[in-house]
Motif scaffolding. Structure first.
Motif, PDB file in Angstrom:
ATOM      1  N   TRP A  33       0.857  -1.185   0.000  1.00 51.97           N
ATOM      2  CA  TRP A  33       0.000   0.000   0.000  1.00 51.97           C
ATOM      3  C   TRP A  33       0.890   1.230   0.000  1.00 51.97           C
ATOM      4  O   TRP A  33       2.036   1.181   0.437  1.00 51.97           O
ATOM      5  CB  TRP A  33      -0.915  -0.006   1.234  1.00 51.97           C
ATOM      6  N   PRO A  34       0.375   2.362  -0.460  1.00 52.12           N
ATOM      7  CA  PRO A  34       1.206   3.571  -0.521  1.00 52.12           C
ATOM      8  C   PRO A  34       1.709   3.988   0.855  1.00 52.12           C
ATOM      9  O   PRO A  34       1.149   3.613   1.887  1.00 52.12           O
ATOM     10  CB  PRO A  34       0.251   4.629  -1.096  1.00 52.12           C
ATOM     11  N   GLY A  35       2.769   4.794   0.844  1.00 50.84           N
ATOM     12  CA  GLY A  35       3.235   5.409   2.073  1.00 50.84           C
ATOM     13  C   GLY A  35       2.321   6.549   2.472  1.00 50.84           C
ATOM     14  O   GLY A  35       1.381   6.919   1.756  1.00 50.84           O
ATOM     15  N   GLY A  36       2.613   7.133   3.616  1.00 53.74           N
ATOM     16  CA  GLY A  36       1.726   8.160   4.148  1.00 53.74           C
ATOM     17  C   GLY A  36       1.577   9.372   3.257  1.00 53.74           C
ATOM     18  O   GLY A  36       0.480   9.934   3.139  1.00 53.74           O
ATOM     19  N   TRP A  37       2.659   9.786   2.588  1.00 53.82           N
ATOM     20  CA  TRP A  37       2.597  11.011   1.789  1.00 53.82           C
ATOM     21  C   TRP A  37       1.674  10.824   0.590  1.00 53.82           C
ATOM     22  O   TRP A  37       0.717  11.584   0.420  1.00 53.82           O
ATOM     23  CB  TRP A  37       3.999  11.405   1.349  1.00 53.82           C
ATOM     24  N   ASP A  38       1.953   9.818  -0.225  1.00 49.23           N
ATOM     25  CA  ASP A  38       1.101   9.589  -1.393  1.00 49.23           C
ATOM     26  C   ASP A  38      -0.259   9.016  -0.992  1.00 49.23           C
ATOM     27  O   ASP A  38      -1.229   9.118  -1.751  1.00 49.23           O
ATOM     28  CB  ASP A  38       1.784   8.621  -2.365  1.00 49.23           C
ATOM     29  N   GLY A  39      -0.350   8.422   0.207  1.00 53.49           N
ATOM     30  CA  GLY A  39      -1.589   7.798   0.658  1.00 53.49           C
ATOM     31  C   GLY A  39      -2.590   8.745   1.272  1.00 53.49           C
ATOM     32  O   GLY A  39      -3.655   8.304   1.702  1.00 53.49           O
ATOM     33  N   GLY A  40      -2.272  10.053   1.317  1.00 49.08           N
ATOM     34  CA  GLY A  40      -3.273  10.980   1.824  1.00 49.08           C
ATOM     35  C   GLY A  40      -2.748  12.280   2.373  1.00 49.08           C
ATOM     36  O   GLY A  40      -3.451  13.290   2.346  1.00 49.08           O
ATOM     37  N   VAL A  41      -1.511  12.310   2.882  1.00 52.77           N
ATOM     38  CA  VAL A  41      -1.022  13.523   3.530  1.00 52.77           C
ATOM     39  C   VAL A  41      -0.858  14.662   2.529  1.00 52.77           C
ATOM     40  O   VAL A  41      -1.250  15.804   2.795  1.00 52.77           O
ATOM     41  CB  VAL A  41       0.303  13.253   4.266  1.00 52.77           C
ATOM     42  N   GLN A  42      -0.297  14.360   1.355  1.00 51.01           N
ATOM     43  CA  GLN A  42      -0.127  15.417   0.352  1.00 51.01           C
ATOM     44  C   GLN A  42      -1.475  16.018  -0.034  1.00 51.01           C
ATOM     45  O   GLN A  42      -1.619  17.239  -0.151  1.00 51.01           O
ATOM     46  CB  GLN A  42       0.581  14.856  -0.876  1.00 51.01           C
ATOM     47  N   ARG A  43      -2.466  15.149  -0.196  1.00 45.91           N
ATOM     48  CA  ARG A  43      -3.791  15.639  -0.574  1.00 45.91           C
ATOM     49  C   ARG A  43      -4.441  16.403   0.579  1.00 45.91           C
ATOM     50  O   ARG A  43      -5.149  17.391   0.362  1.00 45.91           O
ATOM     51  CB  ARG A  43      -4.669  14.460  -0.998  1.00 45.91           C
ATOM     52  N   LEU A  44      -4.211  15.967   1.816  1.00 45.91           N
ATOM     53  CA  LEU A  44      -4.747  16.678   2.968  1.00 45.91           C
ATOM     54  C   LEU A  44      -4.218  18.104   3.013  1.00 45.91           C
ATOM     55  O   LEU A  44      -4.970  19.060   3.213  1.00 45.91           O
ATOM     56  CB  LEU A  44      -4.370  15.935   4.255  1.00 45.91           C
ATOM     57  N   ILE A  45      -2.918  18.258   2.796  1.00 44.86           N
ATOM     58  CA  ILE A  45      -2.326  19.595   2.796  1.00 44.86           C
ATOM     59  C   ILE A  45      -2.901  20.438   1.656  1.00 44.86           C
ATOM     60  O   ILE A  45      -3.244  21.613   1.829  1.00 44.86           O
ATOM     61  CB  ILE A  45      -0.798  19.500   2.690  1.00 44.86           C
ATOM     62  N   ALA A  46      -3.046  19.818   0.488  1.00 47.94           N
ATOM     63  CA  ALA A  46      -3.567  20.557  -0.659  1.00 47.94           C
ATOM     64  C   ALA A  46      -5.015  20.978  -0.446  1.00 47.94           C
ATOM     65  O   ALA A  46      -5.419  22.083  -0.818  1.00 47.94           O
ATOM     66  CB  ALA A  46      -3.452  19.700  -1.920  1.00 47.94           C
ATOM     67  N   GLU A  47      -5.823  20.091   0.166  1.00 48.13           N
ATOM     68  CA  GLU A  47      -7.250  20.386   0.338  1.00 48.13           C
ATOM     69  C   GLU A  47      -7.501  21.404   1.440  1.00 48.13           C
ATOM     70  O   GLU A  47      -8.422  22.216   1.344  1.00 48.13           O
ATOM     71  CB  GLU A  47      -8.020  19.097   0.645  1.00 48.13           C
ATOM     72  N   HIS A  48      -6.699  21.349   2.508  1.00 45.94           N
ATOM     73  CA  HIS A  48      -6.984  22.201   3.654  1.00 45.94           C
ATOM     74  C   HIS A  48      -6.054  23.395   3.756  1.00 45.94           C
ATOM     75  O   HIS A  48      -6.346  24.333   4.497  1.00 45.94           O
ATOM     76  CB  HIS A  48      -6.935  21.380   4.943  1.00 45.94           C
ATOM     77  N   GLY A  49      -4.957  23.360   3.042  1.00 40.68           N
ATOM     78  CA  GLY A  49      -4.090  24.529   2.951  1.00 40.68           C
ATOM     79  C   GLY A  49      -3.597  25.021   4.295  1.00 40.68           C
ATOM     80  O   GLY A  49      -3.529  24.304   5.277  1.00 40.68           O
ATOM     81  N   ASN A  50      -3.277  26.296   4.326  1.00 43.24           N
ATOM     82  CA  ASN A  50      -2.670  26.864   5.518  1.00 43.24           C
ATOM     83  C   ASN A  50      -3.652  27.067   6.652  1.00 43.24           C
ATOM     84  O   ASN A  50      -3.253  27.248   7.801  1.00 43.24           O
ATOM     85  CB  ASN A  50      -1.980  28.180   5.163  1.00 43.24           C
ATOM     86  N   GLY A  51      -4.959  27.062   6.359  1.00 44.39           N
ATOM     87  CA  GLY A  51      -5.918  27.128   7.451  1.00 44.39           C
ATOM     88  C   GLY A  51      -5.755  25.945   8.375  1.00 44.39           C
ATOM     89  O   GLY A  51      -5.837  26.058   9.594  1.00 44.39           O
ATOM     90  N   PHE A  52      -5.512  24.788   7.803  1.00 40.64           N
ATOM     91  CA  PHE A  52      -5.243  23.578   8.586  1.00 40.64           C
ATOM     92  C   PHE A  52      -3.856  23.649   9.204  1.00 40.64           C
ATOM     93  O   PHE A  52      -3.669  23.409  10.392  1.00 40.64           O
ATOM     94  CB  PHE A  52      -5.399  22.359   7.673  1.00 40.64           C
TER      95      PHE A  52
END
Length: 685
Positions: A33-52
């Protein structure tokens, strides 16, 4: 954050992104299975941006700098450039240093939330076989309310709060011919907005909360050491109080467990005595008074259950549930069998969820995320799809949304004349005064007390007696395992320890623990020592859904627990904010400790081992079961309202939510809130 801050945040993130990615992928490395970055963290940062990132960014920067410095000092290369084994060694080293432990934990938070919760369908969901079900109702209809320019200048009745109590009162009074205005603070929301990633759901609410009050709506919490903590209206929902601010209130996002209180729940002081330092009191009404309203709510809301069960037989009723109980599952089979070996009885949980098609809506689809989320097929019953539509269909009820009532206006002699509201839309914010002959406040125990206090209404009992429930849970790390469970997430209950032999101050119901969402399971794994790395991912896949039990424990209200308003701090609309304080009474601690032992006992009888127990004695900041802040009493020296919900010191201000509860039972109180609101509405003319 303003634009300058956002840009600065992007530069800071860009400087550490390579280190951050390497750390995330060390904590959750790739395998099949993917690692944490490709498995969701990169997308989390992109979706929530600096507010998160604004909340984690300083710690993330500190951690990445520390990791890089440690790598350079020992390997003469940056952290991202060293070998995987060296990365693991450095992470362990830096996380073990007191000055950087919290910072490294911030990376772990980011990694695990991104992989298991933070985006729609992160890799962790597929890895564990978690299926949330549909993301929205097909062809969904939702009410946007009455446009402000069509709101009348005056009404027979103004109801503040369109949740469990307010929705019922609106339907009852509109049916009787009253011209009703129902005011809801939340904006209109589609089901798809309330079914997205778990970090924005009611149970997590870590970032960009959907069903919370949003920025500019803080509360203050007085801590035991005398300090005061600010609870922001966005962010952690548990910290703020797990409030659900949407049409229907908590009943739109609840799991729908619909219990009746027992006869003893209405007479706690008479049954057990009043312990020193508590505000324990009997209700001024009995189970017999509420029984016909329980019956009506069960049928008009729609509850599925087993009327022949021991649980149902202990609450005398005039007819069965309108729907059969929801189907059983493997958990019910295992726990029912082990209950029998203990000499306990067990039964299906009664739910305000369609077990069969009813009222033009389908049966439960058993989706993977029920509690804290809107129903994808509209089979979960709340006031938003039952009582409120009924009120609106009369043509005598208007619904004003995105509107905060900031004051109940009155003449100073106990007669309310109307409410002041602030209506916020995408285009503008307007303040209006709307006149009303009767005012009914149903904003929830914290907000009802806040509004009454800010309006200068009520006696010294307003805001006092605040309590929720104690919670006892137990989880077996070794023992029966299941595939990821489907909704609604609970299945079986035992009421054998509700008012049994006068033990544990009434005790409470015990049910199977709610089905774990992937992130919750990941946190459990870290607590159990499966910290990170490939071993953690293997554990997550192998453990399956662990067996757990939990008890909703009767809380004995403490004299220190109360809601007040702050003399200086106001919200974005200029209204004084709620200030909360309180402690768990020793009797509550005794009850919770007793019930967690019963939770463990049930697990052990089910072959559960390596059991983690957890207790929550009280939630002084408020919680979804908050109650008691305008409690009923026959004497104004003993409570804030009469048995009919009339606020003492007024002639036409009523309360009709959980604020009225002198005690809150050993069950989820939603059905009781609605039944009592219906009873109060029957007295308003």
């Amino acid at each position: 954050m303003n634009g300058a801050d956002d840009n600065q945040g992007s530069r800071e993130l860009g400087e550490i992104i390579e280190i951050l990615r390497a750390a995330v992928d060390t904590m959750i490395p790739a395998d099949e299975w993917p690692g944490g970055w490709d498995g969701g963290v990169q997308r989390l940062i992109a979706e929530h941006g600096n507010g998160f990132l604004s909340r984690l960014r300083p710690l993330l920067t500190k951690a990445c700098e520390a990791l890089d410095l440690a790598a350079i000092s020992t390997h003469s290369a940056g952290f991202a450039a060293v070998s995987d084994e060296e990365k693991r060694e450095i992470l362990d080293q830096v996380s073990g240093q007191p000055e950087t432990t919290e910072a490294v934990e911030a990376i772990a938070t980011l990694a695990f939330q991104g992989f298991y919760a933070g985006t729609s369908a992160p890799a962790g969901w597929e890895m564990l076989g978690f299926n949330p079900g549909p993301t929205a109702v097909s062809g969904e209809k939702y009410d946007e309310g009455t446009p402000l320019n069509r709101i009348a200048a005056d009404y027979d009745v103004i109801i503040v709060g369109a949740g469990a109590g307010g929705g019922v009162v609106a339907a009852e009074l509109a049916d009787k011919g009253a011209h009703v205005l129902l005011i809801e603070r939340a904006r209109p929301m589609r089901a798809s907005e309330l079914r997205s990633n778990h970090l924005q759901g009611k149970r997590m609410q870590a970032y960009d909360t959907t069903a919370g009050p949003g920025a500019g709506n803080p509360r203050l919490l007085e801590l035991s050491d005398g300090s005061v903590m600010t609870l922001p209206g966005e962010g952690d929902g548990g910290e703020y109080g797990l409030n659900a601010m949407t049409l229907g209130g908590g009943t739109r996002l609840w799991q729908g467990m619909s219990w009746r209180f027992y006869e003893e729940d209405f007479a706690m002081a008479s049954t057990y005595g009043k312990p020193e330092g508590s505000t324990l009191a009997d209700w001024p009404v009995s189970y017999r008074d509420l029984a016909p309203f329980y019956d009506r709510v069960e049928w008009e809301l729609g509850v599925s259950g087993d009327a022949a069960s021991d649980m149902a037989r202990r609450t005398p009723r005039s007819r069965p549930y309108p729907m059969p109980a929801l189907p059983g599952d493997e958990v019910r089979t295992i726990l029912s069998a082990s209950a029998s070996t203990l000499g306990w009885k067990s039964s299906p949980v009664p739910f305000a969820i369609n077990s069969i098609p009813r009222a033009g809506r389908p049966a439960c689809a058993a989706c993977g995320q029920c509690v804290g989320h809107a129903c994808p097929v509209n089979a979960k019953n709340g006031t938003q799809n039952t009582f409120i539509p009924r009120a609106l269909a009369t043509g005598r009820c208007d619904l004003l949304m995105s509107a905060q009532a900031t004051a109940v206006l009155h003449n100073g002699c106990g007669v309310a004349t109307g409410v002041r509201v602030v209506v916020t839309t995408a285009e503008e914010t307007q303040e209006r005064v709307i006149r009303g002959r009767q005012i009914v406040v149903t904003a929830g125990a914290v907000e009802t007390a806040r509004l009454l206090l800010a309006s200068g209404l009520g006696n010294e009992w307003v805001g006092r007696n605040h309590h929720t429930h104690g919670i006892a849970t137990a989880t077996a790390l070794t023992g029966p395992r299941f595939e990821p469970r489907r909704g609604p997430g609970h299945s079986v209950a035992s009421v054998d320890w509700v008012h049994r032999d006068r033990k544990a101050w009434g005790g409470g119901v015990i049910v199977d623990a709610p089905a774990m969402y992937p992130y919750t399971q990941a946190v459990l794994g870290r607590t159990a020592g499966h910290r990170w790395g490939l071993e953690h991912k293997r554990w997550m896949r192998e453990i399956g859904a662990p067996l757990g039990t939990m008890s909703m424990v009767q809380e004995i209200p403490d004299s220190s627990s109360r809601v007040s308003i702050d003399p200086k701090v106001v919200d974005r609309n200029g209204m004084p904010v709620a200030r909360l304080r309180g402690d768990a009474h020793p009797a509550t601690r005794e009850a919770v400790d007793f019930m967690v032992d019963r939770c463990v006992e049930w697990l052990e009888a089910s072959s559960g081992r390596d059991i983690i127990r957890n207790v929550l004695y009280t939630a002084p900041q408020g919680a979804e079961h908050s109650a008691g802040t305008a409690r009923m009493a026959d004497d104004p020296a003993l409570g804030a309202t009469s048995a009919e919900g009339l606020l003492y010191g007024t002639r036409n201000v009523f309360v009709a939510d959980a604020s009225l509860h002198p005690t809150n039972g050993g069950f989820n109180p939603g059905l009781t809130v609605m039944a009592n609101a219906m009873r109060v509405a029957s007295t308003i003319h």
